[in-house]
Design a protein around this motif. Sequence first.
Motif, mmCIF file in Angstrom:
data_model
loop_
_atom_site.group_PDB
_atom_site.id
_atom_site.type_symbol
_atom_site.label_atom_id
_atom_site.label_comp_id
_atom_site.label_asym_id
_atom_site.label_seq_id
_atom_site.Cartn_x
_atom_site.Cartn_y
_atom_site.Cartn_z
ATOM 1 N N VAL A 52 18.075 33.660 63.898
ATOM 2 C CA VAL A 52 16.631 33.739 63.699
ATOM 3 C C VAL A 52 16.371 34.704 62.547
ATOM 4 O O VAL A 52 16.956 35.784 62.493
ATOM 5 C CB VAL A 52 15.929 34.224 64.986
ATOM 6 C CG1 VAL A 52 14.440 34.418 64.743
ATOM 7 C CG2 VAL A 52 16.177 33.240 66.122
ATOM 8 N N HIS A 63 6.584 35.063 59.188
ATOM 9 C CA HIS A 63 7.078 33.840 59.817
ATOM 10 C C HIS A 63 8.419 34.128 60.482
ATOM 11 O O HIS A 63 9.191 34.953 60.007
ATOM 12 C CB HIS A 63 7.287 32.749 58.760
ATOM 13 C CG HIS A 63 6.062 32.468 57.952
ATOM 14 N ND1 HIS A 63 5.151 31.511 58.289
ATOM 15 C CD2 HIS A 63 5.592 33.050 56.820
ATOM 16 C CE1 HIS A 63 4.178 31.499 57.388
ATOM 17 N NE2 HIS A 63 4.424 32.430 56.489
ATOM 18 N N THR A 64 8.681 33.433 61.559
ATOM 19 C CA THR A 64 9.961 33.512 62.255
ATOM 20 C C THR A 64 10.489 32.094 62.363
ATOM 21 O O THR A 64 9.765 31.185 62.776
ATOM 22 C CB THR A 64 9.786 34.111 63.667
ATOM 23 O OG1 THR A 64 9.198 35.405 63.548
ATOM 24 C CG2 THR A 64 11.108 34.215 64.383
ATOM 25 N N GLU A 65 11.749 31.908 61.977
ATOM 26 C CA GLU A 65 12.335 30.581 62.120
ATOM 27 C C GLU A 65 13.847 30.682 62.315
ATOM 28 O O GLU A 65 14.457 31.695 62.011
ATOM 29 C CB GLU A 65 11.998 29.665 60.948
ATOM 30 C CG GLU A 65 12.410 30.132 59.597
ATOM 31 C CD GLU A 65 11.962 29.172 58.496
ATOM 32 O OE1 GLU A 65 12.853 28.710 57.772
ATOM 33 O OE2 GLU A 65 10.751 28.923 58.345
#
Length: 79
Positions: A52, A63-65
Amino acid sequence: MSLVHYRVTPHDGGWAYTFDGVFSESFPTREAALKAARRVAREQNVPGEGRVIEFQSADGRWHTEMVTGGDRPVADVIE
């Protein structure tokens, strides 16, 4: 798949490699900069682990992805 092109160029009284307008550290010779650029290009092709990540976009939002680590660019050195 994205393409990454490193270029070797004179810089700061020596030589450096560049990517997307950003210079590496300076090297005393063109050959040393070329060797470093080739090493960095090879490292771009090594897959990593999925994880992540967090990043801030140009509009200031965070943003987190999840990234897979296998989606490496094709990298080369333009001499």
